[in-house]
Design an enzyme around this catalytic site. Structure first.
Site, PDB file in Angstrom:
ATOM      1  N   PRO A 106       3.432  -5.568 -13.494  1.00  0.00           N
ATOM      2  CA  PRO A 106       3.043  -6.965 -13.283  1.00  0.00           C
ATOM      3  C   PRO A 106       1.590  -7.087 -12.814  1.00  0.00           C
ATOM      4  O   PRO A 106       1.103  -6.222 -12.082  1.00  0.00           O
ATOM      5  CB  PRO A 106       3.978  -7.449 -12.167  1.00  0.00           C
ATOM      6  CG  PRO A 106       5.066  -6.462 -12.093  1.00  0.00           C
ATOM      7  CD  PRO A 106       4.566  -5.172 -12.642  1.00  0.00           C
ATOM      8  N   GLY A 107       0.941  -8.146 -13.229  1.00  0.00           N
ATOM      9  CA  GLY A 107      -0.394  -8.480 -12.719  1.00  0.00           C
ATOM     10  C   GLY A 107      -1.519  -7.619 -13.241  1.00  0.00           C
ATOM     11  O   GLY A 107      -2.597  -7.574 -12.653  1.00  0.00           O
ATOM     12  N   THR A 108      -1.297  -6.931 -14.355  1.00  0.00           N
ATOM     13  CA  THR A 108      -2.361  -6.045 -14.846  1.00  0.00           C
ATOM     14  C   THR A 108      -3.240  -6.742 -15.898  1.00  0.00           C
ATOM     15  O   THR A 108      -4.177  -6.133 -16.407  1.00  0.00           O
ATOM     16  CB  THR A 108      -1.767  -4.755 -15.445  1.00  0.00           C
ATOM     17  OG1 THR A 108      -0.640  -5.103 -16.242  1.00  0.00           O
ATOM     18  CG2 THR A 108      -1.357  -3.785 -14.375  1.00  0.00           C
ATOM     19  N   GLY A 109      -2.908  -7.968 -16.243  1.00  0.00           N
ATOM     20  CA  GLY A 109      -3.784  -8.713 -17.151  1.00  0.00           C
ATOM     21  C   GLY A 109      -3.221  -8.912 -18.552  1.00  0.00           C
ATOM     22  O   GLY A 109      -3.982  -9.194 -19.490  1.00  0.00           O
ATOM     23  N   THR A 111      -1.291 -11.364 -19.689  1.00  0.00           N
ATOM     24  CA  THR A 111      -1.469 -12.755 -20.123  1.00  0.00           C
ATOM     25  C   THR A 111      -2.940 -13.003 -20.474  1.00  0.00           C
ATOM     26  O   THR A 111      -3.243 -13.663 -21.477  1.00  0.00           O
ATOM     27  CB  THR A 111      -1.001 -13.722 -19.006  1.00  0.00           C
ATOM     28  OG1 THR A 111       0.286 -13.319 -18.595  1.00  0.00           O
ATOM     29  CG2 THR A 111      -0.982 -15.149 -19.472  1.00  0.00           C
ATOM     30  N   HIS A 331       3.334   6.449  18.000  1.00  0.00           N
ATOM     31  CA  HIS A 331       3.858   6.727  16.663  1.00  0.00           C
ATOM     32  C   HIS A 331       2.720   6.748  15.621  1.00  0.00           C
ATOM     33  O   HIS A 331       2.563   7.713  14.862  1.00  0.00           O
ATOM     34  CB  HIS A 331       4.886   5.633  16.321  1.00  0.00           C
ATOM     35  CG  HIS A 331       5.563   5.796  15.014  1.00  0.00           C
ATOM     36  ND1 HIS A 331       6.863   6.238  14.901  1.00  0.00           N
ATOM     37  CD2 HIS A 331       5.147   5.575  13.747  1.00  0.00           C
ATOM     38  CE1 HIS A 331       7.204   6.274  13.629  1.00  0.00           C
ATOM     39  NE2 HIS A 331       6.170   5.871  12.899  1.00  0.00           N
ATOM     40  N   GLU A 332       1.903   5.705  15.650  1.00  0.00           N
ATOM     41  CA  GLU A 332       0.824   5.613  14.647  1.00  0.00           C
ATOM     42  C   GLU A 332      -0.231   6.687  14.878  1.00  0.00           C
ATOM     43  O   GLU A 332      -0.801   7.221  13.926  1.00  0.00           O
ATOM     44  CB  GLU A 332       0.181   4.218  14.654  1.00  0.00           C
ATOM     45  CG  GLU A 332       1.128   3.054  14.358  1.00  0.00           C
ATOM     46  CD  GLU A 332       1.962   3.246  13.103  1.00  0.00           C
ATOM     47  OE1 GLU A 332       1.505   3.918  12.165  1.00  0.00           O
ATOM     48  OE2 GLU A 332       3.097   2.720  13.064  1.00  0.00           O
ATOM     49  N   HIS A 335       0.936   9.874  13.276  1.00  0.00           N
ATOM     50  CA  HIS A 335       0.682   9.857  11.822  1.00  0.00           C
ATOM     51  C   HIS A 335      -0.793  10.185  11.540  1.00  0.00           C
ATOM     52  O   HIS A 335      -1.113  10.989  10.666  1.00  0.00           O
ATOM     53  CB  HIS A 335       0.926   8.450  11.250  1.00  0.00           C
ATOM     54  CG  HIS A 335       2.356   8.081  11.049  1.00  0.00           C
ATOM     55  ND1 HIS A 335       3.254   8.897  10.421  1.00  0.00           N
ATOM     56  CD2 HIS A 335       3.047   6.949  11.361  1.00  0.00           C
ATOM     57  CE1 HIS A 335       4.441   8.283  10.364  1.00  0.00           C
ATOM     58  NE2 HIS A 335       4.339   7.106  10.936  1.00  0.00           N
ATOM     59  N   ASP A 406       9.928   5.932   7.523  1.00  0.00           N
ATOM     60  CA  ASP A 406       9.193   7.193   7.338  1.00  0.00           C
ATOM     61  C   ASP A 406      10.132   8.271   6.806  1.00  0.00           C
ATOM     62  O   ASP A 406       9.789   9.030   5.904  1.00  0.00           O
ATOM     63  CB  ASP A 406       8.615   7.683   8.665  1.00  0.00           C
ATOM     64  CG  ASP A 406       7.557   6.752   9.219  1.00  0.00           C
ATOM     65  OD1 ASP A 406       6.963   6.009   8.418  1.00  0.00           O
ATOM     66  OD2 ASP A 406       7.332   6.769  10.443  1.00  0.00           O
TER      67      ASP A 406
HETATM   68  P1  ATP Z   1       3.017 -10.455 -15.340  1.00  0.00           P
HETATM   69  O1  ATP Z   1       3.521  -9.208 -15.973  1.00  0.00           O
HETATM   70  O2  ATP Z   1       3.496 -10.600 -13.923  1.00  0.00           O
HETATM   71  O3  ATP Z   1       3.199 -11.687 -16.160  1.00  0.00           O
HETATM   72  P2  ATP Z   1       0.289 -10.127 -16.226  1.00  0.00           P
HETATM   73  O4  ATP Z   1       0.104  -8.691 -16.550  1.00  0.00           O
HETATM   74  O5  ATP Z   1       0.513 -11.060 -17.355  1.00  0.00           O
HETATM   75  O6  ATP Z   1       1.427 -10.279 -15.136  1.00  0.00           O
HETATM   76  P3  ATP Z   1      -1.936 -11.802 -15.629  1.00  0.00           P
HETATM   77  O7  ATP Z   1      -1.124 -13.056 -15.527  1.00  0.00           O
HETATM   78  O8  ATP Z   1      -2.713 -11.604 -16.858  1.00  0.00           O
HETATM   79  O9  ATP Z   1      -0.969 -10.565 -15.379  1.00  0.00           O
HETATM   80  O10 ATP Z   1      -2.884 -11.667 -14.383  1.00  0.00           O
HETATM   81  C1  ATP Z   1      -2.705 -12.419 -13.185  1.00  0.00           C
HETATM   82  C2  ATP Z   1      -4.052 -12.640 -12.522  1.00  0.00           C
HETATM   83  O11 ATP Z   1      -4.544 -11.395 -12.015  1.00  0.00           O
HETATM   84  C3  ATP Z   1      -5.120 -13.129 -13.472  1.00  0.00           C
HETATM   85  O12 ATP Z   1      -5.164 -14.518 -13.507  1.00  0.00           O
HETATM   86  C4  ATP Z   1      -6.400 -12.542 -12.906  1.00  0.00           C
HETATM   87  O13 ATP Z   1      -6.904 -13.354 -11.871  1.00  0.00           O
HETATM   88  C5  ATP Z   1      -5.944 -11.249 -12.266  1.00  0.00           C
HETATM   89  N1  ATP Z   1      -6.111 -10.086 -13.163  1.00  0.00           N
HETATM   90  C6  ATP Z   1      -5.118  -9.277 -13.602  1.00  0.00           C
HETATM   91  N2  ATP Z   1      -5.625  -8.287 -14.352  1.00  0.00           N
HETATM   92  C7  ATP Z   1      -6.953  -8.476 -14.426  1.00  0.00           C
HETATM   93  C8  ATP Z   1      -8.022  -7.790 -15.070  1.00  0.00           C
HETATM   94  N3  ATP Z   1      -7.798  -6.688 -15.796  1.00  0.00           N
HETATM   95  N4  ATP Z   1      -9.269  -8.284 -14.928  1.00  0.00           N
HETATM   96  C9  ATP Z   1      -9.504  -9.381 -14.194  1.00  0.00           C
HETATM   97  N5  ATP Z   1      -8.542 -10.068 -13.549  1.00  0.00           N
HETATM   98  C10 ATP Z   1      -7.276  -9.634 -13.647  1.00  0.00           C
END
Ligand code: ATP
Length: 505
Positions: A106-109, A111, A331-332, A335, A406
């Site tokens: 998720p969130g790797t770009g 979309t 503890h910390e 570590h 841990d």
């Molecule tokens: P999901 O699998 O959760 O749908 P996704 O892979 O489609 O996620 P995006 O929706 O493309 O992720 O990215 C979410 C936000 O994270 C983007 O709007 C952007 O701000 C930031 N982001 C993610 N990847 C990049 C990237 N490679 N470069 C720049 N910004 C990024």
């Protein structure tokens, strides 16, 4: 509320008319029809679902605005060039590319990639999510798939474009293996419809369609969707490496005022495992922290604190009791000392501030991006995990529940050693090895590290006490200050502590 009043009023009118002796059958029939139409509309059977065409509304995304992902971008661009050079493709009798599947965490770009692809081939962009197609009622999902493809064609014609990109996020919800769901008839029909629509895409269409799917779970997709002729291209959109993270950080700080001390390379080093979305959130949090301090430029310390916030969550007001706070500090510190011993310079911060579920934490600077781990590396990580509880036992005289996470982590790491064939058991078959054997081997691996950790901490008890006092006073010790304080520690070489046959099996 209004709906209930309306229903009540209609019922009252009906009863009144009934008492007047009026024949209500035509009225009942009329309202019945109205209700049926409303129901079908709500479930997407009649009405055309309004799929978002976001190419205009959300601003245009280009590949330059996507950080890192060099390989993914290259592969995607290559596939898109197929569409742009349509005449050449037709001439050679090559069939069109119908689908591209983007896979990655998720969130790797993913979309962003799909949006940039739509822009690159100058097409309309229609987006939907896999979950939008899942309904309890048989046939609704299939109808929505038909509608999606129809909308894409219509939108392209309306906007006088010859291409349309349909983006389906979470495509695994819609295209999971058939026959697995409880209401599998509906799931199967929906997927079948998607396959039919994909098969219907042809080079001679007035509007050329390209389906881009995205998923985090490619392993659960139905093999039919992956067969050649459907998703021909699978593009991996992975977590960014250090260079990628620097690039993404640069993109997201372009519109932010940075102080001269900001070093994005250090931030990129500290953020191994962060996705693009994490990095975007990090830059935003850093700006918020600067605003809270009334600064008009973002400083390095804001970024470093934002790293903690993104990893651990917001600081909490929760204040542990004095003796608990002391235990957390011990503890910390445990570590941190072991982290420094096994990998000098690896402590990035120690703090006793509560964030998320943690009462305190020690953050390590990741080494350069690593994709393979040696046995020694994992053992060192186990030692760091065990060190919190060992320090509590040594300094306070007992352990607490604060170490359960841990230990969980340590056991996971020990199992990694075992199942990678790196333990004294040699290469093992997960299916055929008894849980007792695994348990004993795990215990032995952990015990070896526990003995090592205790021997280091015992020699450094006075240093622990000093550090704990500083930590209680300051709440946080940064990596540089920690290093300075530790100059007193006589560097302990791991090989001095190789354990002989004392391990208890
Ligand atoms: P999901 O699998 O959760 O749908 P996704 O892979 O489609 O996620 P995006 O929706 O493309 O992720 O990215 C979410 C936000 O994270 C983007 O709007 C952007 O701000 C930031 N982001 C993610 N990847 C990049 C990237 N490679 N470069 C720049 N910004 C990024």
């Amino acid at each position: 509320m209004i709906k209930e009043i309306g229903i009540g009023a209609i019922l009252a009118v009906f009863i009144f008319l009934l008492f007047q002796g009026i024949n209500l059958m035509p009225l009942i029939f009329f309202f019945g029809m109205l209700g049926a139409v409303y129901y079908l509309t709500q479930n997407g059977i009649i009405a055309r679902k309004n799929y978002k065409n976001i190419s205009k509304r959300d601003g245009i995304i280009t590949f330059n605005e996507i950080g890192g992902q060099k390989t993914a971008k290259k592969e995607l661009l290559e596939a898109l060039d197929f569409i742009i050079n349509e005449e050449k493709i037709k001439g050679l009798g090559i069939r069109p590319l119908k689908g591209i599947l983007l896979i990655g965490p998720p969130g790797t770009g993913k979309t962003l990639m799909a949006k940039a692809a739509a822009n690159y081939i100058d097409s309309v962009f229609i987006t939907a999510s896999g979950s939008e197609f899942i309904e309890m009622y048989a046939g609704v999902g299939a109808q929505r798939v038909r509608q999606l493809f129809k909308t894409a064609r219509e939108e392209a014609l309306k906007k006088e474009k010859s291409n349309a990109v349909i983006f389906i996020d979470e495509i695994d919800v819609l295209a999971g293996r058939r026959g697995q769901h409880q209401s599998h008839l509906e799931y199967d029909q929906t997927l079948n419809q998607l396959l039919v629509e994909m098969d219907g895409i042809s080079v001679d269409d007035q509007v050329r369609l390209l389906l881009i799917g995205a998923t985090n779970r490619p392993e659960i997709l139905d093999p039919a969707i992956m067969r050649p002729g459907r998703f021909d291209r699978v593009v991996k959109v992975d977590l960014p490496d250090k260079e990628g993270r620097i690039h993404i950080l640069k993109l997201h700080t372009k519109n932010k005022p940075l102080d001269s001390d900001v070093d994005l390379e250090i931030i990129a080093k500290e953020t191994f495992g962060f996705s693009g979305a994490h990095l975007e959130s990090l830059t935003n949090e850093a700006a918020i922290l600067a605003l809270r301090e009334n600064k008009n430029k973002i400083q390095q310390k804001h970024f470093l604190e934002a790293v903690d916030k993104v990893i651990m969550g917001e600081k909490l007001d929760r204040k542990p009791k004095k003796d608990e706070l002391y235990r957390v500090a011990v503890h910390e510190t445990g570590h941190a000392i072991i982290s420094e011993v096994v990998r000098p310079g690896s402590v990035s911060a120690i703090t006793i501030t509560s964030r998320g579920n943690a009462l305190g934490y020690m953050r390590q600077t990741p080494e350069d991006d690593m994709y393979l781990y040696t046995k020694k590396y994992i053992e060192n990580q186990i030692a760091v995990c065990m060190a919190g509880a060992c320090a509590e036992q040594l300094i306070i005289g007992d352990k607490s529940t604060g170490s359960s996470n841990d230990f969980e982590q340590a056991v996971k790491l020990a199992k990694k050693i075992i199942f990678s064939g790196l333990s004294s058991l040699g290469v093992v078959d997960k299916e055929n090895v008894s849980s007792k054997t695994i348990h004993n081997e795990t215990k032995a691996i952990l015990k070896k590290q526990e003995i090592f950790v205790n021997s280091v901490l015992e020699k450094n008890a006075s240093v622990i006490n000093k550090l704990v006092n500083i930590l209680l006073d300051q709440e946080k010790i940064g990596g540089a200050q920690f290093k300075k304080l530790l100059k007193e520690i006589q560097r302990t070489k791991i090989k001095d502590y190789e354990i002989e046959e004392r391990i208890i099996y």
